[in-house]
Every structure is written in structure tokens, then in C-alpha cells.
Scaffold this motif. Structure first.
Motif, PDB file in Angstrom:
ATOM      1  N   VAL A 179     -10.903  14.457  13.069  1.00  0.00           N
ATOM      2  CA  VAL A 179     -11.072  14.602  14.298  1.00  0.00           C
ATOM      3  C   VAL A 179     -11.438  16.172  14.662  1.00  0.00           C
ATOM      4  CG1 VAL A 179     -10.152  14.746  16.917  1.00  0.00           C
ATOM      5  CG2 VAL A 179      -9.807  13.036  14.729  1.00  0.00           C
ATOM      6  N   ALA A 180     -10.387  17.421  13.863  1.00  0.00           N
ATOM      7  CA  ALA A 180     -10.765  19.014  14.372  1.00  0.00           C
ATOM      8  C   ALA A 180     -12.197  19.392  14.101  1.00  0.00           C
ATOM      9  CB  ALA A 180      -9.885  19.370  13.281  1.00  0.00           C
ATOM     10  N   ALA A 181     -13.386  18.332  13.337  1.00  0.00           N
ATOM     11  CA  ALA A 181     -14.130  18.337  13.106  1.00  0.00           C
ATOM     12  C   ALA A 181     -15.145  18.011  13.572  1.00  0.00           C
ATOM     13  CB  ALA A 181     -14.862  18.170  11.291  1.00  0.00           C
ATOM     14  N   GLN A 182     -15.089  17.091  14.175  1.00  0.00           N
ATOM     15  CA  GLN A 182     -15.312  16.221  16.220  1.00  0.00           C
ATOM     16  C   GLN A 182     -15.594  16.953  16.896  1.00  0.00           C
ATOM     17  OE1 GLN A 182     -14.401  12.708  16.172  1.00  0.00           O
ATOM     18  NE2 GLN A 182     -15.631  11.768  14.673  1.00  0.00           N
ATOM     19  N   TRP A 183     -14.335  17.961  16.855  1.00  0.00           N
ATOM     20  CA  TRP A 183     -14.061  18.928  18.049  1.00  0.00           C
ATOM     21  C   TRP A 183     -14.540  20.107  17.783  1.00  0.00           C
ATOM     22  CZ3 TRP A 183     -13.614  17.353  22.445  1.00  0.00           C
ATOM     23  CH2 TRP A 183     -12.875  16.365  22.973  1.00  0.00           C
ATOM     24  N   ARG A 184     -14.597  20.736  16.454  1.00  0.00           N
ATOM     25  CA  ARG A 184     -15.369  21.841  16.486  1.00  0.00           C
ATOM     26  C   ARG A 184     -17.321  21.960  15.935  1.00  0.00           C
ATOM     27  NH1 ARG A 184     -13.245  21.807  11.586  1.00  0.00           N
ATOM     28  NH2 ARG A 184     -11.731  23.935  12.374  1.00  0.00           N
ATOM     29  N   SER A 185     -17.649  20.608  16.115  1.00  0.00           N
ATOM     30  CA  SER A 185     -18.863  20.692  16.575  1.00  0.00           C
ATOM     31  C   SER A 185     -19.400  20.463  18.327  1.00  0.00           C
ATOM     32  CB  SER A 185     -19.572  19.576  15.710  1.00  0.00           C
ATOM     33  OG  SER A 185     -20.328  19.648  15.999  1.00  0.00           O
ATOM     34  N   ALA A 186     -18.198  20.065  18.635  1.00  0.00           N
ATOM     35  CA  ALA A 186     -18.579  19.658  20.154  1.00  0.00           C
ATOM     36  C   ALA A 186     -18.382  21.274  20.599  1.00  0.00           C
ATOM     37  CB  ALA A 186     -17.628  18.848  20.737  1.00  0.00           C
ATOM     38  N   ILE A 187     -17.868  22.073  20.375  1.00  0.00           N
ATOM     39  CA  ILE A 187     -17.730  23.484  20.548  1.00  0.00           C
ATOM     40  C   ILE A 187     -18.557  24.205  20.114  1.00  0.00           C
ATOM     41  CG2 ILE A 187     -15.984  25.757  20.451  1.00  0.00           C
ATOM     42  CD1 ILE A 187     -13.531  23.431  19.810  1.00  0.00           C
ATOM     43  N   VAL A 188     -19.136  23.947  18.859  1.00  0.00           N
ATOM     44  CA  VAL A 188     -20.269  25.010  18.583  1.00  0.00           C
ATOM     45  C   VAL A 188     -21.402  24.878  18.513  1.00  0.00           C
ATOM     46  CG1 VAL A 188     -21.520  25.938  15.975  1.00  0.00           C
ATOM     47  CG2 VAL A 188     -18.536  26.009  16.418  1.00  0.00           C
ATOM     48  N   GLU A 189     -21.194  23.395  18.444  1.00  0.00           N
ATOM     49  CA  GLU A 189     -23.525  22.485  18.168  1.00  0.00           C
ATOM     50  C   GLU A 189     -23.348  21.468  19.832  1.00  0.00           C
ATOM     51  OE1 GLU A 189     -24.839  21.611  15.026  1.00  0.00           O
ATOM     52  OE2 GLU A 189     -24.092  22.811  14.325  1.00  0.00           O
ATOM     53  N   PRO A 190     -22.451  22.166  21.155  1.00  0.00           N
ATOM     54  CA  PRO A 190     -22.807  20.798  21.984  1.00  0.00           C
ATOM     55  C   PRO A 190     -23.630  20.348  22.425  1.00  0.00           C
ATOM     56  CG  PRO A 190     -22.923  22.675  23.308  1.00  0.00           C
ATOM     57  CD  PRO A 190     -22.296  23.121  21.891  1.00  0.00           C
ATOM     58  N   PRO A 191     -23.948  19.024  22.790  1.00  0.00           N
ATOM     59  CA  PRO A 191     -24.906  18.367  23.431  1.00  0.00           C
ATOM     60  C   PRO A 191     -25.954  18.553  24.026  1.00  0.00           C
ATOM     61  CG  PRO A 191     -23.331  16.545  23.639  1.00  0.00           C
ATOM     62  CD  PRO A 191     -23.061  18.050  23.335  1.00  0.00           C
ATOM     63  N   THR A 192     -25.290  19.683  25.202  1.00  0.00           N
ATOM     64  CA  THR A 192     -26.589  20.816  26.100  1.00  0.00           C
ATOM     65  C   THR A 192     -25.601  22.038  26.305  1.00  0.00           C
ATOM     66  OG1 THR A 192     -25.649  19.857  27.640  1.00  0.00           O
ATOM     67  CG2 THR A 192     -27.288  18.182  27.189  1.00  0.00           C
ATOM     68  N   PRO A 193     -26.274  22.626  27.222  1.00  0.00           N
ATOM     69  CA  PRO A 193     -25.369  23.658  27.425  1.00  0.00           C
ATOM     70  C   PRO A 193     -23.876  23.688  28.336  1.00  0.00           C
ATOM     71  CG  PRO A 193     -28.254  24.494  27.077  1.00  0.00           C
ATOM     72  CD  PRO A 193     -27.773  23.273  26.708  1.00  0.00           C
ATOM     73  N   ARG A 194     -24.564  22.570  29.120  1.00  0.00           N
ATOM     74  CA  ARG A 194     -23.501  22.187  30.244  1.00  0.00           C
ATOM     75  C   ARG A 194     -22.394  21.628  29.811  1.00  0.00           C
ATOM     76  NH1 ARG A 194     -26.234  19.905  35.453  1.00  0.00           N
ATOM     77  NH2 ARG A 194     -25.291  21.117  36.348  1.00  0.00           N
ATOM     78  N   HIS A 195     -22.316  21.028  28.570  1.00  0.00           N
ATOM     79  CA  HIS A 195     -21.226  20.648  27.758  1.00  0.00           C
ATOM     80  C   HIS A 195     -20.192  21.806  27.307  1.00  0.00           C
ATOM     81  CE1 HIS A 195     -23.894  17.078  27.694  1.00  0.00           C
ATOM     82  NE2 HIS A 195     -22.926  15.744  27.411  1.00  0.00           N
ATOM     83  N   ARG A 196     -18.415  21.465  27.799  1.00  0.00           N
ATOM     84  CA  ARG A 196     -17.536  22.183  27.605  1.00  0.00           C
ATOM     85  C   ARG A 196     -16.617  21.642  27.004  1.00  0.00           C
ATOM     86  NH1 ARG A 196     -19.541  26.396  31.529  1.00  0.00           N
ATOM     87  NH2 ARG A 196     -21.906  26.409  30.838  1.00  0.00           N
ATOM     88  N   LEU A 197     -15.552  22.500  26.946  1.00  0.00           N
ATOM     89  CA  LEU A 197     -14.385  22.240  26.207  1.00  0.00           C
ATOM     90  C   LEU A 197     -13.320  23.153  27.015  1.00  0.00           C
ATOM     91  CD1 LEU A 197     -12.598  20.298  24.407  1.00  0.00           C
ATOM     92  CD2 LEU A 197     -12.694  21.997  22.446  1.00  0.00           C
ATOM     93  N   TYR A 198     -12.002  23.267  27.305  1.00  0.00           N
ATOM     94  CA  TYR A 198     -11.953  23.844  27.452  1.00  0.00           C
ATOM     95  C   TYR A 198     -10.099  23.856  27.562  1.00  0.00           C
ATOM     96  CZ  TYR A 198     -14.407  25.486  30.871  1.00  0.00           C
ATOM     97  OH  TYR A 198     -15.723  25.859  31.536  1.00  0.00           O
TER      98      TYR A 198
END
Length: 193
Positions: A46-65
Motif C-alpha cells: 500500500v505504501a508503494a502505491q501511495w509513493r507512486s501516486a505522489i511521485v508519478e500522479p496520473p495528471t499534474p492535478r492529482h494531489r495528496l495532502y
């Protein structure tokens, strides 16, 4: 005074985000999500999936706070443009609908907003939601939506207390052979006059 704040996630936040997600799901959703699904979740995966979402989001408008209390990560919110499949049903008819598989320019999807239950009712959810709305407005989103588990009265009550409402659209997820119902909640992001 407790130091509580929200900031954009960094790659090194992924493990803490995974911890919050799994702790929340296993505590708050144990009666809804099948045990087989919860037991199969590996914190490192799960951490690896979140890391990927942070580092390589699907678009520049995808964000994690991430929300903090002191030095502890206590919650998070994942956002991005809504996909065409999220924009079906009442209120989303238009002459130029967003095709399935494509991102909408004006509708924000709050994919996840979680606060670990032991940190609940301390304003962290409100701070996360305020940060999300501020960013969404700055980026030109005019409406927002999220999918909430139908059985999750706490999340629905929280969102409804801030102006979100069900628009009558639902869907059913198949979680290891168990049907889990979700409802769509929506809100207008136009600033108040």
C-alpha cells in the motif's frame, strides 16, 4: 496549543499514509469491507502505491495532502480530476460529456479523505477538506464529488455538515464476492458571494 496542519505529501510520507489507511479501514470499516480484503492488504504494498501516486500522479492535478498533529501523520486526502465514469447520472448531463477514461476539467474527485479514528473529532478532517477546496478553486474546479460507503454514516454526516449532499447516484463494488454499496456526494465549489 497543539500544532496541527495540512501540507502537500512528499514521497517519504507514503508509509505513514499507508499506516493511516490500513488502521482506518481495519477499525472503521471492519463491518463493511470483508475480512479477506482487509487481511490481504500489505502495508509495504500500500505504501508503494501511495509513493507512486505522489511521485508519478496520473495528471499534474492529482494531489495528496497529509494532516499532522505534532509530528504524527493523522489523516490524508487524495484528489484529482473526476473521470468520465464518475460523472454519470443526474446533474451531469451536458452537451460535451467527459468520455469514460478521460479526466474532467471542472469536476474534482475526492478519491479518499481519511482521518485515523483515534485522531478523530479534532479538526483534522475539516483542515483537509478546507485545503482540498482551496486548491480545487485555485485550479478552476467548479464542483466536487466523492464516493462514500453507504454504511459509513460518519463520513456522510461530516461531509453533509459542510454542504455536501447525495445526488441520488450509487454504485456497488465487488469486494472479494461481497457487494459493497457506495453513494455519490457532491458540492458546488463556487465561492460564496
Amino acid at each position: 496549543m497543539v500544532d496541527a496542519f495540512v501540507r502537500a505529501a512528499r514521497a517519504d510520507d507514503a508509509a505513514a499514509v499507508a499506516r493511516v489507511q490500513l488502521a482506518t479501514w481495519r477499525t472503521a470499516y471492519a463491518a463493511v469491507i470483508p475480512a479477506s480484503v482487509l487481511d490481504a492488504l500489505d502495508e509495504d504494498d500500500v505504501a508503494a502505491q501511495w509513493r507512486s501516486a505522489i511521485v508519478e500522479p496520473p495528471t499534474p492535478r492529482h494531489r495528496l495532502y497529509v494532516a499532522y498533529e505534532g509530528a504524527t501523520t493523522v489523516g490524508f486526502a487524495a484528489i484529482g480530476p473526476a473521470a468520465g465514469e464518475d460523472l454519470v447520472g443526474p446533474g451531469y448531463e451536458s452537451t460535451a460529456p467527459t468520455p469514460v477514461g478521460e479526466w474532467d476539467a471542472t469536476a474534482l474527485l475526492v478519491n479518499t479523505l481519511l482521518v485515523e479514528p483515534r485522531w478523530g473529532r479534532r479538526g483534522h478532517g475539516s483542515r483537509l477538506l478546507a485545503a482540498v477546496v482551496d486548491v480545487a478553486r485555485d485550479e478552476g474546479f467548479t464542483r466536487a464529488l466523492t464516493w462514500a460507503l453507504e454504511a459509513d454514516g460518519a463520513t456522510r454526516s461530516f461531509l453533509e455538515s459542510t454542504g455536501w449532499a447525495s445526488d441520488g447516484v450509487g454504485r456497488v463494488l465487488d469486494m472479494d464476492g461481497t457487494e459493497v454499496a457506495e453513494i455519490r456526494l457532491v458540492t458546488d465549489l463556487a465561492p460564496a458571494d
